[in-house]
Design a protein around this motif. Structure first.
Motif, PDB file in Angstrom:
ATOM      1  N   PRO A 269       0.845  -1.200   0.000  1.00 45.90           N
ATOM      2  CA  PRO A 269       0.000   0.000   0.000  1.00 45.90           C
ATOM      3  C   PRO A 269       0.881   1.250   0.000  1.00 45.90           C
ATOM      4  CG  PRO A 269      -0.678  -1.547   1.712  1.00 45.90           C
ATOM      5  CD  PRO A 269       0.635  -2.037   1.193  1.00 45.90           C
ATOM      6  N   HIS A 270       0.389   2.327  -0.589  1.00 47.21           N
ATOM      7  CA  HIS A 270       1.190   3.548  -0.645  1.00 47.21           C
ATOM      8  C   HIS A 270       1.605   4.008   0.750  1.00 47.21           C
ATOM      9  CE1 HIS A 270      -0.944   3.926  -4.639  1.00 47.21           C
ATOM     10  NE2 HIS A 270       0.310   4.068  -4.982  1.00 47.21           N
ATOM     11  N   TYR A 271       0.711   3.891   1.719  1.00 46.65           N
ATOM     12  CA  TYR A 271       1.031   4.395   3.046  1.00 46.65           C
ATOM     13  C   TYR A 271       2.024   3.497   3.788  1.00 46.65           C
ATOM     14  CZ  TYR A 271      -2.551   1.102   4.737  1.00 46.65           C
ATOM     15  OH  TYR A 271      -3.296  -0.026   5.012  1.00 46.65           O
ATOM     16  N   LEU A 272       2.319   2.314   3.244  1.00 43.72           N
ATOM     17  CA  LEU A 272       3.342   1.434   3.816  1.00 43.72           C
ATOM     18  C   LEU A 272       4.569   1.356   2.909  1.00 43.72           C
ATOM     19  CD1 LEU A 272       1.222  -1.538   5.254  1.00 43.72           C
ATOM     20  CD2 LEU A 272       2.410   0.263   6.528  1.00 43.72           C
ATOM     21  N   TYR A 273       4.685   2.289   1.984  1.00 47.04           N
ATOM     22  CA  TYR A 273       5.780   2.242   1.027  1.00 47.04           C
ATOM     23  C   TYR A 273       7.138   2.298   1.723  1.00 47.04           C
ATOM     24  CZ  TYR A 273       8.429   3.203  -3.245  1.00 47.04           C
ATOM     25  OH  TYR A 273       9.323   3.128  -4.281  1.00 47.04           O
ATOM     26  N   ALA A 274       7.197   3.011   2.848  1.00 46.69           N
ATOM     27  CA  ALA A 274       8.463   3.116   3.581  1.00 46.69           C
ATOM     28  C   ALA A 274       8.896   1.762   4.133  1.00 46.69           C
ATOM     29  CB  ALA A 274       8.329   4.130   4.711  1.00 46.69           C
ATOM     30  N   ALA A 275       7.956   0.820   4.228  1.00 45.19           N
ATOM     31  CA  ALA A 275       8.273  -0.505   4.764  1.00 45.19           C
ATOM     32  C   ALA A 275       8.655  -1.489   3.665  1.00 45.19           C
ATOM     33  CB  ALA A 275       7.071  -1.041   5.546  1.00 45.19           C
ATOM     34  N   ARG A 276       8.917  -1.009   2.455  1.00 44.77           N
ATOM     35  CA  ARG A 276       9.188  -1.895   1.326  1.00 44.77           C
ATOM     36  C   ARG A 276      10.438  -2.743   1.540  1.00 44.77           C
ATOM     37  NH1 ARG A 276      10.508   3.212   0.209  1.00 44.77           N
ATOM     38  NH2 ARG A 276      12.451   3.756  -0.865  1.00 44.77           N
ATOM     39  N   SER A 277      11.362  -2.273   2.408  1.00 46.06           N
ATOM     40  CA  SER A 277      12.573  -3.057   2.667  1.00 46.06           C
ATOM     41  C   SER A 277      12.254  -4.386   3.339  1.00 46.06           C
ATOM     42  CB  SER A 277      13.543  -2.259   3.542  1.00 46.06           C
ATOM     43  OG  SER A 277      12.953  -1.966   4.802  1.00 46.06           O
ATOM     44  N   MET A 278      11.070  -4.475   3.965  1.00 47.66           N
ATOM     45  CA  MET A 278      10.671  -5.721   4.621  1.00 47.66           C
ATOM     46  C   MET A 278      10.408  -6.841   3.630  1.00 47.66           C
ATOM     47  SD  MET A 278       8.104  -4.411   7.636  1.00 47.66           S
ATOM     48  CE  MET A 278       8.661  -3.290   8.925  1.00 47.66           C
ATOM     49  N   VAL A 279      10.149  -6.479   2.375  1.00 46.39           N
ATOM     50  CA  VAL A 279       9.884  -7.491   1.354  1.00 46.39           C
ATOM     51  C   VAL A 279      10.830  -7.316   0.166  1.00 46.39           C
ATOM     52  CG1 VAL A 279       7.472  -7.942   1.951  1.00 46.39           C
ATOM     53  CG2 VAL A 279       8.015  -6.008   0.472  1.00 46.39           C
ATOM     54  N   LYS A 280      12.015  -6.752   0.449  1.00 45.73           N
ATOM     55  CA  LYS A 280      12.960  -6.480  -0.639  1.00 45.73           C
ATOM     56  C   LYS A 280      13.499  -7.746  -1.274  1.00 45.73           C
ATOM     57  CE  LYS A 280      17.005  -5.958   2.379  1.00 45.73           C
ATOM     58  NZ  LYS A 280      18.071  -5.022   2.809  1.00 45.73           N
ATOM     59  N   ASN A 281      13.365  -8.879  -0.574  1.00 49.49           N
ATOM     60  CA  ASN A 281      13.854 -10.143  -1.124  1.00 49.49           C
ATOM     61  C   ASN A 281      12.947 -10.705  -2.200  1.00 49.49           C
ATOM     62  OD1 ASN A 281      12.013 -10.454   1.133  1.00 49.49           O
ATOM     63  ND2 ASN A 281      12.268 -12.661   0.879  1.00 49.49           N
ATOM     64  N   LEU A 282      11.748 -10.130  -2.381  1.00 51.73           N
ATOM     65  CA  LEU A 282      10.788 -10.630  -3.356  1.00 51.73           C
ATOM     66  C   LEU A 282      10.947  -9.920  -4.696  1.00 51.73           C
ATOM     67  CD1 LEU A 282       7.590 -10.775  -1.100  1.00 51.73           C
ATOM     68  CD2 LEU A 282       9.271 -12.581  -1.532  1.00 51.73           C
ATOM     69  N   LYS A 283      10.449 -10.546  -5.744  1.00 49.52           N
ATOM     70  CA  LYS A 283      10.436  -9.921  -7.066  1.00 49.52           C
ATOM     71  C   LYS A 283       9.463  -8.740  -7.078  1.00 49.52           C
ATOM     72  CE  LYS A 283      11.449 -14.101  -9.786  1.00 49.52           C
ATOM     73  NZ  LYS A 283      10.900 -15.019 -10.836  1.00 49.52           N
ATOM     74  N   THR A 284       9.672  -7.839  -8.041  1.00 51.44           N
ATOM     75  CA  THR A 284       8.874  -6.611  -8.096  1.00 51.44           C
ATOM     76  C   THR A 284       8.331  -6.359  -9.487  1.00 51.44           C
ATOM     77  OG1 THR A 284      10.303  -5.621  -6.408  1.00 51.44           O
ATOM     78  CG2 THR A 284       8.886  -4.120  -7.666  1.00 51.44           C
ATOM     79  N   CYS A 285       7.086  -5.925  -9.552  1.00 56.64           N
ATOM     80  CA  CYS A 285       6.569  -5.295 -10.772  1.00 56.64           C
ATOM     81  C   CYS A 285       5.637  -4.178 -10.329  1.00 56.64           C
ATOM     82  CB  CYS A 285       5.857  -6.288 -11.693  1.00 56.64           C
ATOM     83  SG  CYS A 285       4.322  -6.973 -11.078  1.00 56.64           S
ATOM     84  N   VAL A 286       5.366  -3.254 -11.227  1.00 55.95           N
ATOM     85  CA  VAL A 286       4.492  -2.119 -10.921  1.00 55.95           C
ATOM     86  C   VAL A 286       3.294  -2.178 -11.844  1.00 55.95           C
ATOM     87  CG1 VAL A 286       4.292   0.393 -10.850  1.00 55.95           C
ATOM     88  CG2 VAL A 286       6.412  -0.711 -10.105  1.00 55.95           C
TER      89      VAL A 286
END
Length: 547
Positions: A269-286
């Motif tokens: 979620p946008h409001y949890l974007y700062a917590a993205r490092s918690m799932v940095k081990n996963l693949k990403t797409c936008v």
């Protein structure tokens, strides 16, 4: 369909007998997944509960539409580029008569999971259900359906012929009208009335025979729904053997489930974007957030806010919005500017003029010009900087759904932007269902934030949105020239009519257009991108590195 509108068996504990992942490790290599657990509406909106398994009689939520599309394939599959994807469609081709009134649809050799062929009679049965459901059918009127159809007949088992009451733009009718038709197992459902089907829409026994890539395995209302690959599917086989959706109803719950590995695909979620490092081990797409637009709808029938009827006031409100700032702060840079009802991403139907604004959003942001427009409309700066005219303050209350903290953040930024030009906007945060209940002409509401999703009306003609009496015209906006332009997009061939409509909508601001968000989607390293796309719906999700 409004995107947020658009929500018995029991699940065996922990997929008893089903292995979610096969980890055949050789060094650091991970074997490809055969299963995925996720939530509904990934890349589109906060997750929602599934409460229907059947076409036509469901409530048209994005969650229900996603689940139904796994089991029942539509006549026409519309790709994320907003064109017909013939490879995934049950229709093989469509022949349109020279007068653009008759559509002859040829079906592929397609089969139900019990081996029966999918026929033109099955497709006609869907149209009959839509007619029987009447005004309760939530997509009634989109693409003219079903009233625009004069005759529909089965020519042979693989050919359906539909004759319309008037000539139409074929793109409009195919993308908005025919896109609503799903072949249904008529021989199994013929014993049920439309009211009985409505009552049985969450009964797994009703979907024991399907023609989509997946078959229902288990469904527990409010908890989860599981699918297995349909080995008798006529199209390209599904990439996953098992697909499971947990019924979380908040994006924060889904995020923590993603972090712990309870689900293998979800959004940040946008409001949890700062917590993205918690799932940095996963693949990403936008994802592009689906095909839609955000806006503030205005109540033109409420005398307390009669100033909305003045186009200069509406233009001033639009010019005061700093869309770039909203994207950077509320969306953390994940979004696109949007200045009219035709979506920005993909820009398939965006006019050259609107593409120019999207590329240079500063051209549409001018608070000084907004102030001048309000002054010309008779609104002078009064006490505390709020404008007044004839003793009335330029103020209104805007409803904001509580479904997303991001929407609330956008609303607060709008309040600040409008304060700078002398407009006092007050916020009222309330449950989404209550907001919808209030959104009808001649109600006492004043303004409301809305997210609109073009599904199944993929050709963004504006029909039903801004024409007089349109079902989605919540504020009762009425403009004869707008009506004419919208009608032209549905009747006449050529993109220039759509361009004229969207450019006029920008100049008139029948609603106040807002930027549209994108979403970060994270998924397990054992999943391929193709497997991820089996579990998402109506979005394009492109790999992208995050800062």
């Amino acid at each position: 369909m409004a995107a947020n509108m658009k929500q018995f068996s029991r699940i065996m504990p922990a997929f008893a007998g089903v292995v979610l992942f096969s980890f055949a490790l050789t060094g650091s290599a991970v074997a490809a997944a055969t299963s995925m657990t996720t939530v509904t509406s990934v890349g589109l909106s906060p997750p929602m509960n599934v409460n229907s398994l059947l076409p036509v009689v469901n409530n048209d939520s994005s969650a229900n539409a996603q689940i139904i599309s796994l089991m029942f394939r539509p006549l026409l599959w519309i790709g994320t580029n907003l064109k017909i994807n013939w490879q995934q469609s049950i229709a093989k081709d469509i022949v349109v008569s020279p007068d653009r009134r008759q559509f002859t649809i040829h079906l592929k050799n397609w089969y139900w999971s019990d081996g029966r062929p999918v026929t033109a009679e099955d497709t006609l049965a869907c149209l009959k259900l839509i007619r029987a459901y009447g005004s309760r059918y939530l997509n009634a009127g989109m693409g003219g359906m079903p009233d625009i159809i004069a005759h529909a007949k089965v020519v042979n088992p693989q050919t359906l012929q539909i004759t319309l009451k008037r000539s139409v733009n074929p793109n409009w009718f195919e993308l908005n009208g025919l896109s609503q038709l799903f072949p249904v197992p008529a021989w199994r459902w013929k014993q049920y009335s439309i009211d009985k089907l409505f009552k049985l829409q969450d009964n797994p026994a009703m979907v024991s025979v399907v023609d989509g890539p997946y078959k229902l395995q288990h469904f527990t209302l409010g908890r989860g729904i599981s699918f297995v690959r349909n080995d008798h599917y006529s199209g390209k086989p599904a990439t996953l053997e098992h697909l499971h959706f947990k019924m979380y109803t908040s994006d924060s719950s889904a995020f923590w489930a993603l972090k712990t590995g309870t689900i293998q695909a979800g959004m940040i979620p946008h409001y949890l974007y700062a917590a993205r490092s918690m799932v940095k081990n996963l693949k990403t797409c936008v994802s592009n957030g689906g095909y839609g637009f955000n806006y503030v709808t205005l109540n033109f029938t409420n005398p307390q806010v009669a100033f909305f009827r003045n186009v200069k006031v509406r233009q001033a409100l639009a010019l005061a919005i700093n869309q770039t700032q909203i994207i950077q702060i509320a969306f953390h840079g994940l979004g696109v500017p949007s200045f009219n009802p035709v979506p920005t991403n993909p820009d398939t139907y965006l006019s050259p003029e609107m593409k120019k604004l999207v590329a240079n959003p500063a051209l549409a942001y001018n608070p000084s010009a907004a102030k001048q427009m309000l002054t010309e409309a008779g609104w002078k700066v009064g006490p505390r900087g709020i404008r007044m005219r004839d003793g009335q303050r330029l103020q209104f209350t805007m409803m904001v759904p509580d479904t997303s903290q991001t929407l609330i953040a956008v609303a607060e930024m709008l309040k600040a932007d409008w304060q700078t030009i002398g407009v006092d906007m007050r916020l009222r945060v309330l449950p989404f269902n209550l907001e919808l209940a209030k959104l009808h002409p001649h109600g006492n509401w004043e303004a409301s934030m809305i997210v609109w999703s073009y599904d199944p009306d993929y050709y963004p003609s504006g029909d039903g949105l801004f024409n007089t009496g349109g079902g989605g015209n919540y504020g009762d906006y009425s403009n004869p020239l707008m009506d004419r332009m919208i009608y032209d997009t549905t009747e006449k061939n050529g993109s220039r009519f759509l361009y004229q409509y969207e450019n006029y909508a920008y100049s008139q601001q029948p609603v106040i257009f807002l930027p549209y968000p994108e979403y970060v989607v994270k998924y397990a390293n054992s999943l391929t991108h193709a497997q991820l796309m089996e579990g998402v719906y109506s979005v394009d999700c492109a790999p992208r590195a995050l800062p």
